[in-house]
Design a protein around this motif. Structure first.
Motif, PDB file in Angstrom:
ATOM      1  N   UNK A 153      10.540 -17.966   0.415  1.00 14.16           N
ATOM      2  CA  UNK A 153      11.544 -16.908   0.276  1.00 14.16           C
ATOM      3  C   UNK A 153      12.700 -17.146   1.239  1.00 14.16           C
ATOM      4  N   UNK A 156       8.384  -6.125   4.147  1.00 13.57           N
ATOM      5  CA  UNK A 156       7.135  -5.890   3.419  1.00 13.57           C
ATOM      6  C   UNK A 156       6.160  -7.042   3.618  1.00 13.57           C
ATOM      7  N   UNK A 157       6.696  -8.254   3.518  1.00 13.10           N
ATOM      8  CA  UNK A 157       5.768  -9.384   3.462  1.00 13.10           C
ATOM      9  C   UNK A 157       5.342  -9.844   4.857  1.00 13.10           C
ATOM     10  N   UNK A 170       5.132  -7.955  -3.318  1.00 14.83           N
ATOM     11  CA  UNK A 170       6.308  -8.835  -3.346  1.00 14.83           C
ATOM     12  C   UNK A 170       5.967 -10.149  -4.042  1.00 14.83           C
ATOM     13  N   UNK A 171       4.845 -10.747  -3.627  1.00 11.29           N
ATOM     14  CA  UNK A 171       4.490 -12.036  -4.248  1.00 11.29           C
ATOM     15  C   UNK A 171       4.150 -11.836  -5.720  1.00 11.29           C
ATOM     16  N   UNK A 207       1.116  -4.217   0.199  1.00 13.66           N
ATOM     17  CA  UNK A 207       2.597  -4.219   0.179  1.00 13.66           C
ATOM     18  C   UNK A 207       3.117  -5.635   0.074  1.00 13.66           C
ATOM     19  N   UNK A 208       2.486  -6.543   0.851  1.00 14.36           N
ATOM     20  CA  UNK A 208       2.915  -7.936   0.788  1.00 14.36           C
ATOM     21  C   UNK A 208       2.605  -8.554  -0.556  1.00 14.36           C
ATOM     22  N   UNK A 238      -4.784  -1.703   7.017  1.00 14.58           N
ATOM     23  CA  UNK A 238      -4.845  -3.137   6.708  1.00 14.58           C
ATOM     24  C   UNK A 238      -4.657  -3.368   5.222  1.00 14.58           C
ATOM     25  N   UNK A 264      -1.067  -2.640   4.113  1.00 13.06           N
ATOM     26  CA  UNK A 264      -0.071  -3.659   4.469  1.00 13.06           C
ATOM     27  C   UNK A 264      -0.263  -4.920   3.650  1.00 13.06           C
ATOM     28  N   UNK A 265      -1.525  -5.254   3.372  1.00 11.25           N
ATOM     29  CA  UNK A 265      -1.766  -6.453   2.569  1.00 11.25           C
ATOM     30  C   UNK A 265      -1.269  -6.253   1.139  1.00 11.25           C
ATOM     31  N   UNK A 291       5.488  -5.855   8.480  1.00  8.86           N
ATOM     32  CA  UNK A 291       4.485  -4.804   8.477  1.00  8.86           C
ATOM     33  C   UNK A 291       3.073  -5.307   8.297  1.00  8.86           C
ATOM     34  N   UNK A 347      -0.514  -6.583   8.752  1.00  7.66           N
ATOM     35  CA  UNK A 347      -1.416  -6.270   9.868  1.00  7.66           C
ATOM     36  C   UNK A 347      -1.902  -7.544  10.561  1.00  7.66           C
ATOM     37  N   UNK A 375       7.260 -11.856  -7.960  1.00  8.89           N
ATOM     38  CA  UNK A 375       7.797 -13.164  -8.311  1.00  8.89           C
ATOM     39  C   UNK A 375       6.845 -13.932  -9.218  1.00  8.89           C
TER      40      UNK A 375
END
Lengths: 159, 374
Positions: free
Chosen positions: B138, B196-197, A24-25, A20-21, A14, A17-18, B200, B202, A28
């Motif tokens: 995005x 990625x966002x 991305x944010x 990783x997201x 968990x 994955x959080x 994947x 969870x 930016x």
């Protein structure tokens, strides 16, 4: 034991994955140059529309106040909504003949769907699509427009 | 309208009736769902439609064959090009002419760009429905670039009306090819970001995996088409089975999945974006020179008869059934819209799931309400 392993595995997955997201944010958030939004009312001075953009139907006039519309009514037939109405008149030419000329070219902007069919159907290229897109008005009666200028004439050589 | 919307009441069996819509953000339009609930579990759903009915079919009967096409942009407004193309193809079929090779290529490229833009919007909205606000921005970044291509070449962003019987309305803009190549490069670089966002994540996986299962048999018997059916293993891509325009000259895969749940539908659409990019890449450098429009008569009159043409929109199979009595106006037009059939399966697959899952199911079926009502 297996339950505990699974429990921590889920927590790890968990969080991974959080993050990783969030990466991305976060990218930016720190790279302000990659912002793509425009602040519309503030950029009106620099905003240019594409030359094919369909904003409204206009009738170009040259410097002598002449247009190219012969009053053939092809656009009126081509319009699916009836937003164009052409009123014609008989005009006496210098050589004594009577010829059909347009009196008023009425264009209902409130009915228009900008489908471009009138412009395509015009045999003498009298009407084109203008790029103005700010059409909001306080009174809907002002949306009924007359496209030919007052006292305008048919351009010489256009039949 | 008052009769349809009952107040939220508790029935004698202890079921609670909840009205979702007609104005609700997660219904993506004016769709009204009447939901019977037992606690939080969905017992029964009744969709009420017709709030945005504009009688496009009836209206077309008094318009000429050139004029009625513009109205189809307002059906599935996220796939206006493909709707217009379907009508143009039907008329071409009846006249027994074909679009010029240049028009065919441009039509295919524009259709695939439409599909990309539509899937981008869907991706953003799915995120928004499931609680992730960021993907929406995005998705709109890439979609905006596609909209700019549409605006430059066709003159409008959504309701283009660029397809005419015999070809395309005007020739493509000189910048068209370069802009298209740029957006393809941009999208190809963003695949990883999308995964990625969202893919994947969870929270997203927990809300979509195993939710809203649609079996292959159900998909066939309800007439479900498009990515929704392909996620249940039904091979139904019209571009493969019944190629039109330039689809017979390109190589692409039909994306199939056997999952049947929301996550499978999500994956199918994400993979379809990659296929669309590959289709455009094969065509963009090879647009043949020549006329962009086949010569047709000023007033088109179709021979007496019945004509049917189907195309693949981002949401499924769109069929245009046209009856001609030999005059300049169509006698009858019937659109087989993909969203209407896809909506009919919603009560069947949402039964037994929680009310939060209904939002996920609706998001992944990807309904466009004006296409249901027409």
């Amino acid at each position: 034991m297996a339950f505990l392993v699974n429990y921590f595995k889920t927590i790890y997955k968990t969080l991974k994955s959080l993050l990783t997201g969030m990466k991305v944010t976060g990218y930016y958030f720190t790279h302000l140059r990659e912002i793509h939004t425009e602040e519309y009312p503030d950029n009106r001075a620099t905003l240019t529309m594409f030359d094919r953009f369909r904003g409204e139907v206009i009738m170009p006039h040259n410097t002598d106040n002449e247009h190219r519309c012969t009053g053939c009514q092809a656009c009126e037939i081509a319009c699916p909504n009836g937003s164009i109405k052409i009123i014609t008149k008989q005009e006496l030419l210098p050589d004594g003949k009577k010829k059909k000329r347009i009196d008023t070219f009425v264009y209902h902007l409130d009915l228009c769907t900008m489908c471009n069919l009138c412009v395509v159907s015009c045999p003498s290229d009298a009407i084109v699509m203008g790029q103005n897109f700010e059409h909001s008005v306080y009174d809907k009666k002002t949306l009924k427009k007359i496209l030919n200028n007052p006292d305008s004439k048919l351009m010489a050589g256009v039949e | 309208m008052r009769g349809l919307i009952e107040e939220n009441i508790i029935t004698e069996d202890g079921e609670f009736i909840l009205n979702i819509g007609p104005q609700h953000p997660s219904t993506h339009g004016v769709l009204h769902l009447k939901v019977w609930l037992d606690g939080e579990t969905i017992k029964k759903i009744e969709p009420h439609i017709g709030y945005i009915h504009r009688s496009i079919e009836k209206m077309s009967e008094r318009l000429s064959y050139r004029n009625f096409i513009f109205a189809t942009s307002r059906m599935d407004y996220l796939a206006a090009h493909i709707n217009n193309e379907a009508c143009a193809l039907t008329i071409e079929k009846a006249l027994q002419i074909e679009a010029t090779p240049r028009a065919k290529f441009v039509r295919t490229i524009l259709s695939e760009l439409t599909r990309l833009a539509s899937h981008q919007l869907w991706w953003g909205c799915t995120g928004l429905d499931l609680g992730a606000v960021t993907p929406f921005f995005y998705a709109f970044r890439e979609r905006e670039a596609i909209m700019a291509i549409m605006e430059e070449t066709c003159g409008a962003r959504l309701t283009q009306n660029f397809m005419v019987p015999g070809g395309i309305m005007t020739d493509i803009h000189p910048n068209f090819q370069q802009r298209t190549k740029d957006i393809l490069e941009q999208i190809k670089g963003k695949y990883k970001e999308y995964d990625d966002i969202m893919s994947g994540n969870v929270i997203f996986e927990n809300r979509t995996k195993g939710v809203g299962y649609l079996s292959k048999e159900d998909a066939i018997s309800f007439g479900v088409t498009g990515p929704t059916a392909r996620a249940s293993g039904v091979s139904c891509d019209i571009r493969k089975w019944n190629p039109y325009s330039a689809y017979d000259q390109v190589e692409f895969d039909e994306i199939l999945s056997n999952g049947g749940d929301c996550y499978a539908r999500y994956q199918v659409r994400m993979k379809e974006m990659r296929q669309s990019v590959s289709i455009i890449e094969q065509l963009i450098d090879n647009i043949p020179e020549g006329d962009f429009q086949e010569k047709t008569k000023m007033v088109i009159k179709l021979p007496k008869g019945e004509y049917y043409q189907r195309v693949e929109t981002p949401r499924g199979e769109l069929g245009v059934y046209l009856v001609s009595d030999g005059s300049a106006n169509p006698y009858r037009i019937k659109y087989r819209s993909p969203n209407f059939s896809n909506l009919s399966v919603l009560p069947a697959i949402a039964k037994g799931y929680k009310i939060g899952d209904l939002v996920a199911i609706m998001a992944t079926i990807d309904l466009v309400i004006p296409d249901i009502d027409r």
